[in-house]
Design a protein around this motif. Structure first.
Motif, mmCIF file in Angstrom:
data_model
loop_
_atom_site.group_PDB
_atom_site.id
_atom_site.type_symbol
_atom_site.label_atom_id
_atom_site.label_comp_id
_atom_site.label_asym_id
_atom_site.label_seq_id
_atom_site.Cartn_x
_atom_site.Cartn_y
_atom_site.Cartn_z
ATOM 1 N N ARG A 18 0.831 -1.208 0.000
ATOM 2 C CA ARG A 18 0.000 0.000 0.000
ATOM 3 C C ARG A 18 0.862 1.253 0.000
ATOM 4 N NH1 ARG A 18 -4.645 0.774 -2.043
ATOM 5 N NH2 ARG A 18 -4.749 -1.459 -1.606
ATOM 6 N N HIS A 21 2.073 1.762 -3.512
ATOM 7 C CA HIS A 21 0.938 2.307 -4.292
ATOM 8 C C HIS A 21 0.766 3.794 -3.990
ATOM 9 C CE1 HIS A 21 -3.195 2.989 -5.695
ATOM 10 N NE2 HIS A 21 -3.536 3.300 -4.464
ATOM 11 N N HIS A 50 -4.103 9.847 0.216
ATOM 12 C CA HIS A 50 -5.442 9.392 -0.204
ATOM 13 C C HIS A 50 -5.862 8.070 0.434
ATOM 14 C CE1 HIS A 50 -3.545 6.583 -2.988
ATOM 15 N NE2 HIS A 50 -4.731 6.066 -3.215
ATOM 16 N N ASP A 51 -4.905 7.153 0.662
ATOM 17 C CA ASP A 51 -5.252 5.842 1.244
ATOM 18 C C ASP A 51 -4.759 5.725 2.684
ATOM 19 O OD1 ASP A 51 -6.783 4.509 -0.678
ATOM 20 O OD2 ASP A 51 -5.053 3.586 -1.661
ATOM 21 N N HIS A 110 -12.129 9.859 -3.501
ATOM 22 C CA HIS A 110 -11.252 9.143 -4.436
ATOM 23 C C HIS A 110 -11.749 7.754 -4.835
ATOM 24 C CE1 HIS A 110 -9.288 6.840 -1.084
ATOM 25 N NE2 HIS A 110 -9.061 5.980 -2.041
ATOM 26 N N ASP A 128 -5.050 7.444 -8.922
ATOM 27 C CA ASP A 128 -5.268 6.219 -8.150
ATOM 28 C C ASP A 128 -5.471 5.026 -9.080
ATOM 29 O OD1 ASP A 128 -5.732 4.651 -5.872
ATOM 30 O OD2 ASP A 128 -7.868 5.127 -5.814
ATOM 31 N N ARG A 134 -0.297 -0.189 -10.540
ATOM 32 C CA ARG A 134 -1.650 -0.740 -10.669
ATOM 33 C C ARG A 134 -1.643 -1.920 -11.634
ATOM 34 N NH1 ARG A 134 -5.379 -0.289 -6.944
ATOM 35 N NH2 ARG A 134 -6.350 1.755 -6.997
HETATM 36 FE FE FE Z 1 -5.469 4.085 -3.748
#
Ligand code: FE
Ligand code: DGI
Ligand code: FE
Length: 190
Positions: A18, A21, A50-51, A110, A128, A134
């Motif tokens: 994560r 990412h 964002h995460d 998002h 994202d 990704r």
């Molecule tokens: Fe994300």
């Protein structure tokens, strides 16, 4: 809070996949901002955060919402991972001391998007989806090219591909995902 400190804190709170990412989204968002005359530093910070709530347990996300009167819809209660966007926006403010409303909105929107997104919100939503780590979704290479040409066209393509994916996998839609799609089909390319 200084970006370097934010990054360190995130490295501790997120698992390594994560975190990678997150860096991918942050730098992709920053590049998109450069391309479209937006603020690259703001995009970097929004992408970085964002995460930020992604690796928290579902119980904890629900508890934070209940404690701070963040409303939980039926679909969010059934799929609490959806809450990582709203909870992330809350934590960005409370724990990472971000007070820019546009950045907080970009974190909150998002996953499902929302009608009438700001340019920064679009950039985070798109970054994202397309960051280099990704895994290959069908049409990803088209989106990656489109994103550097026209944010609205890239956004609409992602919304289409996401709804199709959810439908194929028989995953229930968050009503906001559908609302966002309907909005951009009608207003997206004005
Ligand atoms: Fe994300
Ligand atoms: O947190 P990330 O994995 O980086 O990305 P994200 O926050 O956009 O979440 C992606 C996942 O969310 C992806 O598997 C599709 C799913 N998703 C998007 N819209 C909806 C949705 N899942 C449900 N159940 N309903 C939606 O409307
Ligand atoms: Fe996410």
């Amino acid at each position: 809070m200084e970006l370097k400190k934010i990054r360190k804190k995130l490295e501790k709170e997120l698992d390594s996949k994560r975190f990678e990412h997150t860096l991918g989204v942050a730098y992709t968002a920053s590049a998109l901002a450069m391309c479209h005359q937006a603020d690259p530093e703001k995009a970097l910070l929004a992408g970085m955060l964002h995460d930020c709530a992604k690796c928290m347990s579902n119980d904890k996300k629900i508890a934070i919402c209940e404690k701070h009167h963040i409303p939980i819809s039926d679909i969010e209660r059934q799929n609490p991972f959806l809450l990582h966007a709203k909870v992330g926006s809350y934590l960005a403010k409370k724990e990472f001391h971000v007070h820019d409303g546009d950045i907080l909105n970009a974190i909150a929107s998002h996953t499902t998007g929302r009608p009438a997104m700001s340019q920064l919100e679009k950039i985070i939503y798109i970054a994202d989806y397309m960051e280099p780590g990704r895994k290959q979704a069908p049409g990803l290479s088209v989106v990656r090219k489109l994103a550097f040409q026209n944010l609205d066209r890239a956004l609409l393509q992602i919304l289409k591909d996401t709804l199709e994916y959810l439908q194929d996998m028989d995953i229930p839609f968050d009503p906001m995902t559908q609302t966002t799609y309907d909005y951009y089909v009608t207003n997206g390319l004005s």
